[in-house]
Design a protein around this motif. Structure first.
Motif, PDB file in Angstrom:
ATOM      1  N   GLU A  92       1.503   6.963  12.153  1.00  0.00           N
ATOM      2  CA  GLU A  92       2.572   6.080  11.654  1.00  0.00           C
ATOM      3  C   GLU A  92       2.049   4.657  11.478  1.00  0.00           C
ATOM      4  O   GLU A  92       2.332   3.995  10.481  1.00  0.00           O
ATOM      5  N   ALA A  93       1.251   4.190  12.433  1.00  0.00           N
ATOM      6  CA  ALA A  93       0.665   2.842  12.338  1.00  0.00           C
ATOM      7  C   ALA A  93      -0.278   2.737  11.136  1.00  0.00           C
ATOM      8  O   ALA A  93      -0.313   1.704  10.462  1.00  0.00           O
ATOM      9  N   ASP A  94      -1.053   3.798  10.863  1.00  0.00           N
ATOM     10  CA  ASP A  94      -1.936   3.806   9.694  1.00  0.00           C
ATOM     11  C   ASP A  94      -1.121   3.655   8.413  1.00  0.00           C
ATOM     12  O   ASP A  94      -1.491   2.889   7.521  1.00  0.00           O
ATOM     13  N   TRP A  95      -0.018   4.384   8.321  1.00  0.00           N
ATOM     14  CA  TRP A  95       0.816   4.321   7.118  1.00  0.00           C
ATOM     15  C   TRP A  95       1.480   2.956   6.968  1.00  0.00           C
ATOM     16  O   TRP A  95       1.635   2.444   5.859  1.00  0.00           O
ATOM     17  N   THR A  96       1.855   2.335   8.088  1.00  0.00           N
ATOM     18  CA  THR A  96       2.446   0.996   8.046  1.00  0.00           C
ATOM     19  C   THR A  96       1.422  -0.016   7.539  1.00  0.00           C
ATOM     20  O   THR A  96       1.730  -0.850   6.681  1.00  0.00           O
ATOM     21  N   ARG A  97       0.190   0.057   8.066  1.00  0.00           N
ATOM     22  CA  ARG A  97      -0.868  -0.850   7.590  1.00  0.00           C
ATOM     23  C   ARG A  97      -1.112  -0.638   6.097  1.00  0.00           C
ATOM     24  O   ARG A  97      -1.303  -1.594   5.354  1.00  0.00           O
ATOM     25  N   ARG A  98      -1.096   0.591   5.669  1.00  0.00           N
ATOM     26  CA  ARG A  98      -1.307   0.909   4.247  1.00  0.00           C
ATOM     27  C   ARG A  98      -0.179   0.293   3.397  1.00  0.00           C
ATOM     28  O   ARG A  98      -0.434  -0.292   2.356  1.00  0.00           O
ATOM     29  N   ALA A  99       1.061   0.425   3.854  1.00  0.00           N
ATOM     30  CA  ALA A  99       2.197  -0.145   3.115  1.00  0.00           C
ATOM     31  C   ALA A  99       2.106  -1.669   3.063  1.00  0.00           C
ATOM     32  O   ALA A  99       2.475  -2.283   2.047  1.00  0.00           O
ATOM     33  N   ASP A 100       1.585  -2.301   4.122  1.00  0.00           N
ATOM     34  CA  ASP A 100       1.451  -3.758   4.158  1.00  0.00           C
ATOM     35  C   ASP A 100       0.435  -4.275   3.151  1.00  0.00           C
ATOM     36  O   ASP A 100       0.454  -5.453   2.805  1.00  0.00           O
ATOM     37  N   GLU A 101      -0.457  -3.396   2.663  1.00  0.00           N
ATOM     38  CA  GLU A 101      -1.401  -3.796   1.618  1.00  0.00           C
ATOM     39  C   GLU A 101      -0.675  -4.172   0.329  1.00  0.00           C
ATOM     40  O   GLU A 101      -1.219  -4.902  -0.487  1.00  0.00           O
ATOM     41  N   PHE A 102       0.517  -3.667   0.132  1.00  0.00           N
ATOM     42  CA  PHE A 102       1.228  -3.837  -1.135  1.00  0.00           C
ATOM     43  C   PHE A 102       2.230  -4.982  -1.115  1.00  0.00           C
ATOM     44  O   PHE A 102       2.993  -5.142  -2.049  1.00  0.00           O
ATOM     45  N   ARG A 103       2.236  -5.781  -0.056  1.00  0.00           N
ATOM     46  CA  ARG A 103       3.175  -6.901   0.016  1.00  0.00           C
ATOM     47  C   ARG A 103       2.488  -8.111   0.619  1.00  0.00           C
ATOM     48  O   ARG A 103       1.505  -7.988   1.336  1.00  0.00           O
ATOM     49  N   MET A 104       3.032  -9.262   0.304  1.00  0.00           N
ATOM     50  CA  MET A 104       2.556 -10.500   0.917  1.00  0.00           C
ATOM     51  C   MET A 104       3.267 -10.629   2.255  1.00  0.00           C
ATOM     52  O   MET A 104       4.498 -10.587   2.326  1.00  0.00           O
ATOM     53  N   LEU A 105       2.496 -10.774   3.309  1.00  0.00           N
ATOM     54  CA  LEU A 105       3.046 -10.885   4.658  1.00  0.00           C
ATOM     55  C   LEU A 105       3.205 -12.356   5.027  1.00  0.00           C
ATOM     56  O   LEU A 105       2.552 -13.229   4.434  1.00  0.00           O
ATOM     57  N   PRO A 106       4.049 -12.647   6.009  1.00  0.00           N
ATOM     58  CA  PRO A 106       4.219 -14.041   6.429  1.00  0.00           C
ATOM     59  C   PRO A 106       2.858 -14.658   6.772  1.00  0.00           C
ATOM     60  O   PRO A 106       2.024 -14.040   7.431  1.00  0.00           O
ATOM     61  N   GLY A 107       2.644 -15.874   6.268  1.00  0.00           N
ATOM     62  CA  GLY A 107       1.406 -16.588   6.523  1.00  0.00           C
ATOM     63  C   GLY A 107       0.311 -16.333   5.492  1.00  0.00           C
ATOM     64  O   GLY A 107      -0.677 -17.064   5.447  1.00  0.00           O
ATOM     65  N   GLU A 108       0.460 -15.301   4.663  1.00  0.00           N
ATOM     66  CA  GLU A 108      -0.535 -15.044   3.629  1.00  0.00           C
ATOM     67  C   GLU A 108      -0.258 -15.946   2.429  1.00  0.00           C
ATOM     68  O   GLU A 108       0.901 -16.218   2.102  1.00  0.00           O
ATOM     69  N   THR A 109      -1.331 -16.378   1.799  1.00  0.00           N
ATOM     70  CA  THR A 109      -1.211 -17.233   0.629  1.00  0.00           C
ATOM     71  C   THR A 109      -1.883 -16.552  -0.562  1.00  0.00           C
ATOM     72  O   THR A 109      -2.800 -15.737  -0.400  1.00  0.00           O
ATOM     73  N   LEU A 110      -1.433 -16.915  -1.737  1.00  0.00           N
ATOM     74  CA  LEU A 110      -2.056 -16.393  -2.944  1.00  0.00           C
ATOM     75  C   LEU A 110      -3.522 -16.828  -2.996  1.00  0.00           C
ATOM     76  O   LEU A 110      -4.400 -16.023  -3.321  1.00  0.00           O
ATOM     77  N   ALA A 111      -3.801 -18.073  -2.640  1.00  0.00           N
ATOM     78  CA  ALA A 111      -5.191 -18.551  -2.644  1.00  0.00           C
ATOM     79  C   ALA A 111      -6.050 -17.714  -1.700  1.00  0.00           C
ATOM     80  O   ALA A 111      -7.181 -17.345  -2.038  1.00  0.00           O
ATOM     81  N   GLY A 112      -5.537 -17.380  -0.536  1.00  0.00           N
ATOM     82  CA  GLY A 112      -6.278 -16.564   0.423  1.00  0.00           C
ATOM     83  C   GLY A 112      -6.513 -15.154  -0.079  1.00  0.00           C
ATOM     84  O   GLY A 112      -7.607 -14.588   0.091  1.00  0.00           O
ATOM     85  N   VAL A 113      -5.489 -14.579  -0.706  1.00  0.00           N
ATOM     86  CA  VAL A 113      -5.604 -13.227  -1.260  1.00  0.00           C
ATOM     87  C   VAL A 113      -6.642 -13.207  -2.380  1.00  0.00           C
ATOM     88  O   VAL A 113      -7.490 -12.310  -2.445  1.00  0.00           O
ATOM     89  N   LEU A 114      -6.613 -14.213  -3.250  1.00  0.00           N
ATOM     90  CA  LEU A 114      -7.570 -14.284  -4.353  1.00  0.00           C
ATOM     91  C   LEU A 114      -8.990 -14.523  -3.852  1.00  0.00           C
ATOM     92  O   LEU A 114      -9.956 -13.974  -4.395  1.00  0.00           O
ATOM     93  N   GLU A 115      -9.140 -15.325  -2.811  1.00  0.00           N
ATOM     94  CA  GLU A 115     -10.480 -15.568  -2.255  1.00  0.00           C
ATOM     95  C   GLU A 115     -11.040 -14.290  -1.626  1.00  0.00           C
ATOM     96  O   GLU A 115     -12.226 -13.987  -1.795  1.00  0.00           O
ATOM     97  N   ALA A 116     -10.211 -13.542  -0.926  1.00  0.00           N
ATOM     98  CA  ALA A 116     -10.672 -12.266  -0.355  1.00  0.00           C
ATOM     99  C   ALA A 116     -11.107 -11.317  -1.465  1.00  0.00           C
ATOM    100  O   ALA A 116     -12.131 -10.621  -1.337  1.00  0.00           O
ATOM    101  N   TYR A 117     -10.371 -11.302  -2.560  1.00  0.00           N
ATOM    102  CA  TYR A 117     -10.724 -10.447  -3.699  1.00  0.00           C
ATOM    103  C   TYR A 117     -12.054 -10.891  -4.307  1.00  0.00           C
ATOM    104  O   TYR A 117     -12.921 -10.063  -4.623  1.00  0.00           O
ATOM    105  N   ALA A 118     -12.241 -12.199  -4.453  1.00  0.00           N
ATOM    106  CA  ALA A 118     -13.497 -12.724  -5.012  1.00  0.00           C
ATOM    107  C   ALA A 118     -14.681 -12.365  -4.112  1.00  0.00           C
ATOM    108  O   ALA A 118     -15.757 -12.022  -4.608  1.00  0.00           O
ATOM    109  N   GLU A 119     -14.495 -12.422  -2.811  1.00  0.00           N
ATOM    110  CA  GLU A 119     -15.570 -12.079  -1.879  1.00  0.00           C
ATOM    111  C   GLU A 119     -15.941 -10.607  -1.988  1.00  0.00           C
ATOM    112  O   GLU A 119     -17.119 -10.255  -2.001  1.00  0.00           O
ATOM    113  N   VAL A 120     -14.945  -9.746  -2.067  1.00  0.00           N
ATOM    114  CA  VAL A 120     -15.224  -8.313  -2.238  1.00  0.00           C
ATOM    115  C   VAL A 120     -15.936  -8.074  -3.563  1.00  0.00           C
ATOM    116  O   VAL A 120     -16.881  -7.278  -3.630  1.00  0.00           O
ATOM    117  N   ALA A 121     -15.516  -8.755  -4.613  1.00  0.00           N
ATOM    118  CA  ALA A 121     -16.160  -8.609  -5.922  1.00  0.00           C
ATOM    119  C   ALA A 121     -17.631  -9.018  -5.850  1.00  0.00           C
ATOM    120  O   ALA A 121     -18.505  -8.321  -6.384  1.00  0.00           O
TER     121      ALA A 121
END
Length: 186
Positions: A92-121
């Protein structure tokens, strides 16, 4: 890799600029990454987290998801199927973490999300440019959608990442158009 030579794929001497097939694959991936990132231009953190359709998806969440997918498959290339886990035994915890991938959580920023994506790229691009062979492969982990005994090469993983990115860039375009009428691909 065959069972006898199964080991973590590691980079060799970096190639300054990939050419041929590697360049084509990376160019296709960069193209779709660009469309996905473009859907977030000029948005606030709140807008990036807003659901605009009947779906649970939001723009920031889509980028988080694609970042996670790309990171996981690059880990698979480097370390084998163990890093992807066993989808048949998710908690159940695995599925919750997976669902959280599809939403912005409190404290997350668009700049932070984009920087993480750039680093993975950057990590993916570097790995593709330095691997000795795109035919290196690993068996796929247990999952309801994997044929037992299937293997994927680095090439096949890259094609999957490109497809996943393109599909979600299309989703993002619809979400952005629903948000404020802006279009990325139209």
């Amino acid at each position: 890799m065959t069972a006898a030579t199964h080991h973590a794929a590691t980079p060799t001497t970096p190639a300054p600029h990939p050419t041929g097939e590697r360049a084509d694959l990376l160019e296709a991936l960069a193209h779709h990454r660009g469309f996905l990132r473009l859907t977030t231009r000029d948005l606030t953190d709140e807008q990036a987290g807003r659901r605009t359709t009947g779906s649970e998806l939001c723009l920031g969440g889509l980028i988080k998801h694609v970042t996670s997918v790309e990171r996981s498959w690059v880990d698979f290339i480097q370390h084998g199927p163990e890093v992807l886990g066993d989808w048949n035994n998710m908690t159940e915890a695995d599925w919750t973490r997976r669902a959280d991938e599809f939403r912005m959580l409190p404290g997350e920023t668009l700049a932070g999300v984009l920087e993480a994506y750039a680093e993975v790229a950057r990590r993916t691009d570097e790995l593709v440019g330095t691997l000795p062979d795109l035919d290196l492969s690993h068996p796929l982990p247990p999952a309801p959608w994997h044929e037992p005994g299937s293997q994927w090469s680095v090439r096949r993983v890259l094609i999957h990442i490109i497809g996943e990115t393109a599909q979600h860039a299309g989703h993002a375009d619809i979400i952005r158009e629903s948000l404020d009428g802006a279009k990325s691909m139209g």
